[in-house]
Design an enzyme around this catalytic site. Structure first.
Site, PDB file in Angstrom:
ATOM      1  N   LYS A   1      36.441  27.906 -15.032  1.00 16.89           N
ATOM      2  CA  LYS A   1      36.888  26.797 -14.177  1.00 16.89           C
ATOM      3  C   LYS A   1      36.834  25.527 -15.030  1.00 16.89           C
ATOM      4  O   LYS A   1      35.864  24.770 -14.995  1.00 16.89           O
ATOM      5  CB  LYS A   1      35.975  26.722 -12.941  1.00 16.89           C
ATOM      6  CG  LYS A   1      36.624  26.040 -11.767  1.00 16.89           C
ATOM      7  CD  LYS A   1      35.863  26.312 -10.489  1.00 16.89           C
ATOM      8  CE  LYS A   1      36.140  25.274  -9.425  1.00 16.89           C
ATOM      9  NZ  LYS A   1      37.530  25.178  -8.989  1.00 16.89           N
TER      10      LYS A   1
HETATM   11  N1  PMP Z   1      41.769  29.666  -7.679  1.00 15.17           N
HETATM   12  C1  PMP Z   1      41.671  28.426  -8.179  1.00 15.17           C
HETATM   13  C2  PMP Z   1      42.683  27.979  -9.169  1.00 15.17           C
HETATM   14  C3  PMP Z   1      40.645  27.564  -7.756  1.00 15.17           C
HETATM   15  O1  PMP Z   1      40.548  26.324  -8.247  1.00 15.17           O
HETATM   16  C4  PMP Z   1      39.723  28.025  -6.794  1.00 15.17           C
HETATM   17  C5  PMP Z   1      38.629  27.117  -6.315  1.00 15.17           C
HETATM   18  N2  PMP Z   1      37.506  27.193  -7.154  1.00 15.17           N
HETATM   19  C6  PMP Z   1      39.854  29.331  -6.313  1.00 15.17           C
HETATM   20  C7  PMP Z   1      40.889  30.123  -6.773  1.00 15.17           C
HETATM   21  C8  PMP Z   1      38.887  29.885  -5.308  1.00 15.17           C
HETATM   22  O2  PMP Z   1      37.627  30.013  -5.882  1.00 15.17           O
HETATM   23  P1  PMP Z   1      36.292  29.971  -5.014  1.00 15.17           P
HETATM   24  O3  PMP Z   1      36.511  30.896  -3.873  1.00 15.17           O
HETATM   25  O4  PMP Z   1      35.259  30.460  -5.945  1.00 15.17           O
HETATM   26  O5  PMP Z   1      36.104  28.576  -4.565  1.00 15.17           O
END
Ligand code: PMP
Length: 304
Positions: free
Chosen positions: A156
């Site tokens: 991320k």
């Molecule tokens: N895809 C992207 C590109 C994101 O930024 C996020 C948010 N973090 C997610 C998927 C979903 O991830 P999470 O469920 O861990 O928040």
């Protein structure tokens, strides 16, 4: 612009609790210039019994560590330490329903060389849980997700979000609520900040890992589907497959589970209320506020 802090807000910065209004960023920072930082998006909720609970904090901080390692950013804290720090900073800001934004960033460094140190901050601000039944109008973006051979896409990383901003702004400028991006092969991948599922004939389908950020909410949806007896298939699906679905939703920490009303202007045939997706949305809401624990407590009291 939204207001994230005021003169009383405090944040956690490498072990110290400091006033948000008194912190500064370095204009010579490698993170600012090149998007070279990693972050997390976490949420806390006031539970059904009134406590403050961070949802899956260790999973999020473990991912933060993996993201930092993927980018060669020095990383020093344990997930347990950062979880405790987060509870502390929530308490200091008097917050229960909140969005939590930890970020690991680099010092002043205009070169591409690695760093011997990094900084870690944890910011929190109020975010009410999603209660509404708003459904999203989604369009296929003209932007694709980053090539996994060009980026560590399971990290991320801040810089990846330029792609998200482009896609989201394009969709909103065209009158849609959100974008759905494809991968470099044209298969559906994910939203700018959320994963996607669609429902067809009593089954769920979601893009396999490889071209997406595998979300913690996505993993939670798998767990909920196992409990609810909903089969889920991971694979490569086209926008055409999705247009023929009964229903679809985004899932992510900020988005929670949010249904779609239409995709590329084609409304979904099944009423949201009648879908299995809606059941998962409800189960997710119950899970994050630990409703089962409240029911258990009630049951214990009733049986005493
Ligand atoms: N895809 C992207 C590109 C994101 O930024 C996020 C948010 N973090 C997610 C998927 C979903 O991830 P999470 O469920 O861990 O928040």
């Amino acid at each position: 612009m939204a207001s994230y802090y005021n003169e009383n807000t405090v944040l956690w910065l490498d072990g110290k609790i400091v006033k948000a209004s008194e912190t500064k960023t370095d204009l010579y920072g490698q993170s600012l210039h090149y998007g070279y930082a990693v972050f997390e998006g976490i949420r806390s909720y006031q539970t059904a019994t009134g406590e403050t609970r961070i949802f899956k904090p260790v999973e999020h901080y473990d991912r933060l560590k993996r993201s930092a390692e993927a980018l060669n950013l020095p990383y020093t804290y344990s997930s347990q330490e950062l979880t405790l720090a987060t509870y502390e900073i929530l308490k200091r800001n008097n917050l229960q329903d909140a969005y939590i934004r930890p970020i690991v960033y680099a010092p002043a460094n205009m070169s591409f060389n690695p760093n011997t140190e990094s900084y870690t901050a944890i910011q929190v601000w109020e975010m009410a849980p999603f209660l509404g039944e708003k459904l999203l109008k989604v369009m296929t973006s003209s932007f694709q997700r980053p090539n996994p051979k060009g980026f560590k896409i399971t990290a991320k990383a801040s810089g990846h979000y330029v792609n998200s901003i482009l896609a989201s702004q394009e969709a909103k400028a065209r009158g849609y609520d959100e974008a759905l991006l494809t991968d470099i092969n044209g298969y559906i991948a994910e939203g700018p900040g959320a994963n996607v599922f669609f429902e067809k004939g009593g089954r769920f389908f979601t893009p396999a890992t490889g071209n997406i950020l595998p979300g913690i909410t996505r993993a939670t949806v798998f767990e909920l589907c196992a409990e609810l007896g909903i089969p889920v298939e991971e694979g490569s699906f086209t926008p055409h497959d999705l247009r023929r679905a009964d229903a679809a939703f985004f899932c992510g920490t900020a988005a929670e589970v949010v249904g779609w009303t239409s995709y590329d202007d084609k409304p979904f045939p099944t009423r949201w209320e009648d879908t299995l997706s809606r059941k998962v949305q409800q189960a997710y809401k119950d899970l994050v506020i630990e409703k089962a624990k409240q029911d258990q407590k009630k049951h214990q009291l009733e049986t005493i």
